[in-house]
Structure formats: structure tokens, C-alpha cells
Design an enzyme around this catalytic site. Structure first.
Site, PDB file in Angstrom:
ATOM      1  CG  ASP A  33      -2.057   0.938   1.149  1.00  0.00           C
ATOM      2  OD1 ASP A  33      -2.297   1.472   0.051  1.00  0.00           O
ATOM      3  OD2 ASP A  33      -2.728   1.161   2.173  1.00  0.00           O
ATOM      4  N   GLY A  36       0.253   5.523  -4.303  1.00  0.00           N
ATOM      5  CA  GLY A  36      -0.342   6.806  -4.682  1.00  0.00           C
ATOM      6  C   GLY A  36       0.199   7.933  -3.819  1.00  0.00           C
ATOM      7  CD  GLU A  80     -13.079  -5.752  -3.297  1.00  0.00           C
ATOM      8  OE1 GLU A  80     -11.887  -6.047  -3.092  1.00  0.00           O
ATOM      9  OE2 GLU A  80     -13.975  -6.602  -3.407  1.00  0.00           O
ATOM     10  CG  ASN A  81      -7.326  -2.401  -6.473  1.00  0.00           C
ATOM     11  OD1 ASN A  81      -6.389  -3.173  -6.284  1.00  0.00           O
ATOM     12  ND2 ASN A  81      -7.686  -1.513  -5.549  1.00  0.00           N
TER      13      ASN A  81
HETATM   14  C1  FPP Z   1      -1.794   0.280  -3.400  1.00  0.00           C
HETATM   15  O1  FPP Z   1      -1.340   1.601  -3.373  1.00  0.00           O
HETATM   16  C2  FPP Z   1      -1.221  -0.410  -4.519  1.00  0.00           C
HETATM   17  C3  FPP Z   1      -1.918  -0.974  -5.538  1.00  0.00           C
HETATM   18  C4  FPP Z   1      -3.377  -0.997  -5.637  1.00  0.00           C
HETATM   19  C5  FPP Z   1      -1.211  -1.609  -6.655  1.00  0.00           C
HETATM   20  C6  FPP Z   1      -0.038  -2.413  -6.248  1.00  0.00           C
HETATM   21  C7  FPP Z   1       0.774  -2.725  -7.416  1.00  0.00           C
HETATM   22  C8  FPP Z   1       2.109  -2.669  -7.428  1.00  0.00           C
HETATM   23  C9  FPP Z   1       2.954  -2.345  -6.264  1.00  0.00           C
HETATM   24  C10 FPP Z   1       2.846  -3.027  -8.635  1.00  0.00           C
HETATM   25  C11 FPP Z   1       2.636  -4.471  -8.859  1.00  0.00           C
HETATM   26  C12 FPP Z   1       3.534  -5.019  -9.780  1.00  0.00           C
HETATM   27  C13 FPP Z   1       3.267  -6.087 -10.549  1.00  0.00           C
HETATM   28  C14 FPP Z   1       4.372  -6.754 -11.173  1.00  0.00           C
HETATM   29  C15 FPP Z   1       1.911  -6.615 -10.813  1.00  0.00           C
HETATM   30  P1  FPP Z   1      -2.393   2.766  -3.539  1.00  0.00           P
HETATM   31  O2  FPP Z   1      -2.453   3.136  -4.977  1.00  0.00           O
HETATM   32  O3  FPP Z   1      -3.699   2.344  -2.955  1.00  0.00           O
HETATM   33  O4  FPP Z   1      -1.723   3.887  -2.697  1.00  0.00           O
HETATM   34  P2  FPP Z   1      -2.481   5.013  -1.875  1.00  0.00           P
HETATM   35  O5  FPP Z   1      -3.246   4.298  -0.792  1.00  0.00           O
HETATM   36  O6  FPP Z   1      -1.369   5.855  -1.350  1.00  0.00           O
HETATM   37  O7  FPP Z   1      -3.369   5.730  -2.831  1.00  0.00           O
END
Ligand code: FPP
Length: 258
Positions: A33, A36, A80-81
Site C-alpha cells: 500500500d 499513490g 475492488e480496484n
Molecule cells: C496500493 O497503493 C497499490 C496498488 C493498488 C497496486 C499495487 C501494485 C504494485 C505495487 C505493482 C505491482 C507489480 C506487478 C508486477 C503486478 P495505492 O495506490 O492504494 O496507494 P495510496 O493508498 O497511497 O493511494
């Protein structure tokens, strides 16, 4: 013994800590997490955080494998994404293409086998192909399993498992009284991991302390470590810090042993 330099988050004091090689968690699951927020703090678009997050996956996969972890499960995309803006979803769907397109030779070199759990048939064709090719290209690797949760949801997984058991009952192949925890576990997306299907350690980065529908069945007795840094800042040392915390815990599985 693996040793690493640990910086105390409160005092800033640096100390050399030792990891017990005999007590490395066999299965580590990570909720990656904070991509973003990492990007926003740098005035970058959110997708820059995901790109950096992908690089962190490469670092952490190799580090975990070197430490002797047997299964590393990473929550890459939840059911959910899909609610996120289309441009971000499209970018996240392209990440596996980019990741496997560049990293498979390294995975093979490190004897790491790729597995994916989730409703992959709903992914774009190019993403499905990238995943399929990576599984095929690493199928003979006998070291760590790198398990990506892609279009995965814990509740959906349990519902699918229950549907499958209900169908077996309806077909007269299964007596309802024969349904127990082991039989339900065999219907889950982790069943091919055998004895390793339940994470020993669950890590979540970015300071949030919730499960977000991740491996609801399998984490029943996992140790949870929540860390304040964002996923793109996670690295070998922070992985070792999490394992160190795990090694200070006394797992009792509901019993009384200490
Ligand atoms: C959560 O951070 C992250 C995700 C929903 C995506 C995770 C994916 C990766 C780390 C890359 C994966 C790589 C491969 C090879 C598939 P967020 O966007 O919810 O962060 P935030 O809470 O700060 O908005």
C-alpha cells in the site's frame, strides 16, 4: 545468522540486529500500500508510484528468496480496484506485462517460480498472456514461489469455494458432513501451495491497519506487521525489520505453549 542495520524509528539509533535463520517465515504475504501517496508527496502522477512499486517488487522478491522464504504472496490488484479511474486501472493492467517482460530472466536465475491467484480470466488479454508466459517460463524453478494476487478478493474466493462444494454435494459426490476446514481449504486459490498455503507473516505498508479483503481464510493465525513507510520505499532492510518483529512474537495457534 543474517544480520542487518536497524534504525529505530523513534530515537534514530542504529543497531545491528540478527535474524534467526531457523525462523524465517515460510510464507510472507504483503499488502503493498501507499504507491499513490508516495507519488503525491513528490508531486508526481499516481502511476509513477505504481511504477516505482513495481521496481520494489523486483528488489523484495530477490531479497525474500535469498533469505529463504518459500512463498511470497503480493496483493497486486483486488476485485475492488476496478473502481479506480480507467487510466489508473489500465496502467495497473499493463504493469505485469512490463514486469514479466523484463524480469523473467532474473526470476529464472534466482530459481523463483511464478504463480498467480485471482479471477485472471477477467483480465485484459495482454495481461493474461504475460502472466501465462511467466508461469510457463518459470515452471521448472524449484525455489521460492512468487504468488501474485491479481483480481483477487478474499470473500469472492470463499464464495467460489463454497459454490464448488455445493455442486459436489448436489451431484451426490460429497456428504455435507464431510465438509471440514481442510476440504474447504482445498477449494481455495492457494490449495496448490499445500502446507504453505497460510501466510506466517502478513505485512502491510503505508500505516493503514486493515486487511482490505486479502486472504481472509488463510490469515487466521498469521502474525501481522504494519509499517509506516509507503511501498515504493520498502526494501531488503525493511523486509528484514518485519521478519525481526515476527521473530519476537510467540505463536500459540490458540494453545498455551510459549
Ligand atoms: C496500493 O497503493 C497499490 C496498488 C493498488 C497496486 C499495487 C501494485 C504494485 C505495487 C505493482 C505491482 C507489480 C506487478 C508486477 C503486478 P495505492 O495506490 O492504494 O496507494 P495510496 O493508498 O497511497 O493511494
Amino acid at each position: 545468522m543474517f544480520s542487518f542495520l536497524n534504525k529505530d524509528q523513534q530515537t534514530g539509533e542504529v543497531a545491528e540486529l540478527q535474524l534467526d535463520e531457523q525462523n524465517i517465515p515460510a510464507h510472507i504475504a504483503i499488502i503493498m500500500d501507499g504507491n499513490g501517496r508516495w507519488a503525491q508527496q513528490r508531486h508526481l502522477p499516481r502511476i509513477a508510484g505504481h511504477k516505482q512499486g513495481m521496481n520494489t517488487v523486483k528488489t523484495v522478491a530477490k531479497a525474500a528468496s535469498h533469505l529463504g522464504v518459500k512463498v511470497l504472496t503480493l496483493y497486486a490488484f483486488s476485485t475492488e480496484n476496478w473502481k479506480r479511474p480507467t487510466a489508473e486501472v489500465n496502467y495497473l493492467m499493463k504493469l505485469p506485462v512490463d514486469f514479466f517482460g523484463t524480469f523473467v530472466p532474473d526470476l529464472v536465475k534466482n530459481n523463483i517460480r511464478v504463480k498467480v491467484m485471482g479471477y485472471t480470466d477477467q483480465l485484459p488479454a495482454a495481461t493474461q498472456k504475460a502472466v501465462h508466459d511467466a508461469i510457463e517460463d518459470t515452471k521448472d524453478c524449484t525455489g521460492m514461489v512468487l504468488n501474485f494476487a491479481l483480481n483477487y478478493g478474499g470473500r469472492a474466493e470463499i464464495v467460489t469455494a463454497v459454490q464448488s462444494l455445493a455442486q459436489q454435494v448436489q451431484a451426490g459426490q460429497l456428504d455435507p458432513t464431510a465438509i471440514d476446514e481442510a476440504r474447504l481449504g482445498q477449494q481455495l486459490m492457494t490449495s496448490d501451495l499445500g502446507d504453505l498455503q497460510d501466510p506466517d507473516l502478513l505485512i502491510r505498508t503505508s500505516g493503514e491497519e486493515r486487511l482490505s479483503n486479502f486472504m481472509l481464510w488463510q490469515v487466521a493465525y498469521s502474525e501481522f506487521v504494519f509499517m509506516d513507510l509507503h511501498w515504493p520505499d520498502f526494501d531488503q532492510t525493511t523486509l528484514e525489520q518485519a521478519i525481526y518483529q515476527y521473530q519476537q512474537r510467540h505463536r500459540r495457534f490458540g494453545g498455551l505453549t510459549n
